[in-house]
Scaffold this active site. Structure first.
Site, mmCIF file in Angstrom:
data_model
loop_
_atom_site.group_PDB
_atom_site.id
_atom_site.type_symbol
_atom_site.label_atom_id
_atom_site.label_comp_id
_atom_site.label_asym_id
_atom_site.label_seq_id
_atom_site.Cartn_x
_atom_site.Cartn_y
_atom_site.Cartn_z
ATOM 1 N N ASN A 79 0.798 -1.226 0.000
ATOM 2 C CA ASN A 79 0.000 0.000 0.000
ATOM 3 C C ASN A 79 0.835 1.281 0.000
ATOM 4 O O ASN A 79 0.342 2.337 -0.391
ATOM 5 C CB ASN A 79 -0.900 -0.032 1.246
ATOM 6 C CG ASN A 79 -1.569 1.282 1.525
ATOM 7 O OD1 ASN A 79 -2.531 1.641 0.866
ATOM 8 N ND2 ASN A 79 -1.055 2.028 2.505
ATOM 9 N N TYR A 118 2.923 10.140 -10.833
ATOM 10 C CA TYR A 118 1.973 9.317 -10.073
ATOM 11 C C TYR A 118 1.166 8.424 -11.013
ATOM 12 O O TYR A 118 1.017 7.219 -10.789
ATOM 13 C CB TYR A 118 1.049 10.233 -9.277
ATOM 14 C CG TYR A 118 0.116 9.508 -8.333
ATOM 15 C CD1 TYR A 118 0.519 9.175 -7.045
ATOM 16 C CD2 TYR A 118 -1.176 9.167 -8.726
ATOM 17 C CE1 TYR A 118 -0.342 8.513 -6.169
ATOM 18 C CE2 TYR A 118 -2.036 8.504 -7.872
ATOM 19 C CZ TYR A 118 -1.617 8.192 -6.585
ATOM 20 O OH TYR A 118 -2.482 7.530 -5.737
HETATM 21 N N1 LIG Z 1 -5.963 9.205 -0.607
HETATM 22 C C1 LIG Z 1 -6.366 9.018 -1.839
HETATM 23 O O1 LIG Z 1 -7.241 9.754 -2.338
HETATM 24 C C2 LIG Z 1 -5.799 7.877 -2.658
HETATM 25 C C3 LIG Z 1 -6.407 7.590 -3.886
HETATM 26 C C4 LIG Z 1 -5.918 6.556 -4.666
HETATM 27 C C5 LIG Z 1 -4.834 5.816 -4.219
HETATM 28 N N2 LIG Z 1 -4.242 6.129 -3.041
HETATM 29 C C6 LIG Z 1 -3.104 5.309 -2.624
HETATM 30 O O2 LIG Z 1 -3.319 4.797 -1.327
HETATM 31 C C7 LIG Z 1 -2.060 4.503 -0.727
HETATM 32 C C8 LIG Z 1 -2.044 5.076 0.676
HETATM 33 O O3 LIG Z 1 -2.084 6.497 0.581
HETATM 34 P P1 LIG Z 1 -2.898 7.395 1.626
HETATM 35 O O4 LIG Z 1 -3.848 8.188 0.864
HETATM 36 O O5 LIG Z 1 -3.342 6.572 2.754
HETATM 37 O O6 LIG Z 1 -1.744 8.425 2.049
HETATM 38 P P2 LIG Z 1 -0.855 8.575 3.361
HETATM 39 O O7 LIG Z 1 -1.680 8.781 4.559
HETATM 40 O O8 LIG Z 1 0.175 9.570 3.000
HETATM 41 O O9 LIG Z 1 -0.198 7.130 3.523
HETATM 42 C C9 LIG Z 1 0.898 6.728 2.780
HETATM 43 C C10 LIG Z 1 1.578 5.613 3.551
HETATM 44 O O10 LIG Z 1 2.677 5.146 2.756
HETATM 45 C C11 LIG Z 1 3.831 5.169 3.562
HETATM 46 N N3 LIG Z 1 5.017 5.393 2.747
HETATM 47 C C12 LIG Z 1 5.257 6.381 1.854
HETATM 48 N N4 LIG Z 1 6.494 6.259 1.347
HETATM 49 C C13 LIG Z 1 7.049 5.159 1.936
HETATM 50 C C14 LIG Z 1 8.301 4.510 1.835
HETATM 51 N N5 LIG Z 1 9.258 4.955 1.014
HETATM 52 N N6 LIG Z 1 8.521 3.409 2.586
HETATM 53 C C15 LIG Z 1 7.562 2.942 3.416
HETATM 54 N N7 LIG Z 1 6.353 3.512 3.569
HETATM 55 C C16 LIG Z 1 6.115 4.608 2.820
HETATM 56 C C17 LIG Z 1 3.606 6.283 4.568
HETATM 57 O O11 LIG Z 1 4.383 6.053 5.726
HETATM 58 P P3 LIG Z 1 5.679 6.912 6.147
HETATM 59 O O12 LIG Z 1 5.440 8.327 5.712
HETATM 60 O O13 LIG Z 1 5.736 6.703 7.623
HETATM 61 O O14 LIG Z 1 6.807 6.269 5.412
HETATM 62 C C18 LIG Z 1 2.131 6.093 4.886
HETATM 63 O O15 LIG Z 1 1.964 5.099 5.861
HETATM 64 C C19 LIG Z 1 -1.000 5.077 -1.659
HETATM 65 O O16 LIG Z 1 -0.452 4.041 -2.458
HETATM 66 C C20 LIG Z 1 -1.794 6.049 -2.511
HETATM 67 O O17 LIG Z 1 -1.189 6.282 -3.766
HETATM 68 C C21 LIG Z 1 -4.700 7.131 -2.257
#
Ligand SMILES: NC(=O)c1ccc[n+]([C@@H]2O[C@H](COP(=O)([O-])OP(=O)(O)OC[C@H]3O[C@@H](n4cnc5c(N)ncnc54)[C@H](OP(=O)(O)O)[C@@H]3O)[C@@H](O)[C@H]2O)c1
Length: 294
Positions: free
Chosen positions: A131, A198
């Site tokens: 994720n 992205y």
């Molecule tokens: N929110 C939306 O609208 C949306 C829509 C479509 C898809 N997504 C996808 O959903 C997923 C989760 O995103 P979110 O919206 O929940 O955002 P978020 O709250 O920013 O969560 C992202 C997570 O990924 C971790 N992460 C980022 N870079 C990392 C790295 N290099 N190594 C390990 N962990 C890492 C972060 O942890 P740390 O910062 O502690 O490393 C955090 O736990 C992502 O793949 C995103 O692209 C989100």
């Protein structure tokens, strides 16, 4: 005579606000109450070991909490150590089983050690949720993107999923079963102006999902992905602020006219991870609230 040029410099709301690439805050548009009322058997994942990358916040955190609430032992990573420890402690305080281990999905050695630490602790991995992801840092057209931004986003979003599967799959092959769920995005299914890093990285996630699904289906390992649209998480809040858009504006781009809650996405992950989806292989499940139906 003047011709109106397409306004490609100013990203459209639609371009900015979905795909995990945007948005601000408007709790009235979030469906927390609806999500919280969903009832599932409390022991649906009892005895299951669930590994999750990127569960220190957002969708990953909600997913970790949801699996733990239904009996799973959750083993998750992220880079923010203090936050990860807090999330794990709060799951345990609620009666769940959770372990945080710091790992950066961009680093092969750290991904390998994270996966192996899970196996050392729990003996196996039943379910893996890949994720971890980051958004595009800047909303600009392709010729204005930098190689550094492209590489940074691809390394986390695409290579991170590749590395996770590379080390998870052998452990699942040993047991002849497993379920992998990769977080893709609506951005994996459509082109999205101004967020090339992205958008391309999420197409790669959908592609890796299909390839791995074909390669391991006969070995008892199901690989699927899900495509969230606009989900209320720190990523969406950061993006909304950066791009100067509100949740109300973002919501208008979706048939459901609201921002989806992270808990709703966790339910989709759990469906793909459970035997309820035993016939689903190599799919990128639309969890946008109807965006891809049009
Ligand atoms: N929110 C939306 O609208 C949306 C829509 C479509 C898809 N997504 C996808 O959903 C997923 C989760 O995103 P979110 O919206 O929940 O955002 P978020 O709250 O920013 O969560 C992202 C997570 O990924 C971790 N992460 C980022 N870079 C990392 C790295 N290099 N190594 C390990 N962990 C890492 C972060 O942890 P740390 O910062 O502690 O490393 C955090 O736990 C992502 O793949 C995103 O692209 C989100």
């Amino acid at each position: 005579m003047t011709t109106r040029k397409p306004d490609l410099h100013t990203p459209s709301r639609r371009a900015l606000l979905t795909a995990g690439a945007t948005a601000a805050a408007a709790t009235a548009l979030t469906p927390g109450a609806a999500a919280r009322t969903l009832q599932q058997p409390r022991d649906r994942f009892a005895g299951k070991v669930v590994l999750i990358t990127g569960a220190t916040s957002g969708i990953g955190e909600a997913t970790a909490r949801a699996f733990a609430a239904e009996g799973a032992a959750v083993f998750f990573c992220g880079r923010r150590e203090a936050l990860g420890d807090r999330v794990a402690a709060s799951i345990r305080a609620a009666g769940g089983r959770a372990t945080f281990r710091r790992a950066d999905v961009r680093e092969e050695g750290q991904v390998r050690d994270f996966v192996e630490a899970c196996v050392r602790r729990h003996g196996r991995i039943d379910i893996a949720v890949n994720n971890a992801g980051i958004e595009s840092p800047r909303a600009v057209r392709v010729h204005e993107q930098t190689l550094a931004d492209m590489e940074a986003v691809w390394r986390t979003n695409a290579a991170g999923v590749f590395l996770a599967m590379k080390y998870e799959v052998p452990r699942m092959l040993e047991r002849g079963r497993g379920a992998i769920v990769n977080t893709a995005s609506v951005s994996a299914e459509v082109g999205w102006a101004t967020i090339a890093p992205y958008n391309a990285s999420k197409h790669a996630v959908a592609s890796l999902t299909k390839v791995a699904a074909l390669e391991y289906a006969a070995d008892g390992i199901r690989v699927n992905a899900l495509a969230p649209g606009a989900v209320d998480t720190p990523m969406l809040r950061r993006a909304a602020e950066a791009f100067g858009v509100t949740y109300e504006q973002i919501a208008q781009d979706y048939p459901v006219k609201r921002i989806v809650a992270a808990e709703e996405i966790a339910r989709v992950v759990m469906f793909l991870a459970s035997d309820d989806s035993s016939a689903v292989v190599g799919h990128d499940l639309d969890a946008t609230g109807g965006y891809l139906a049009g």
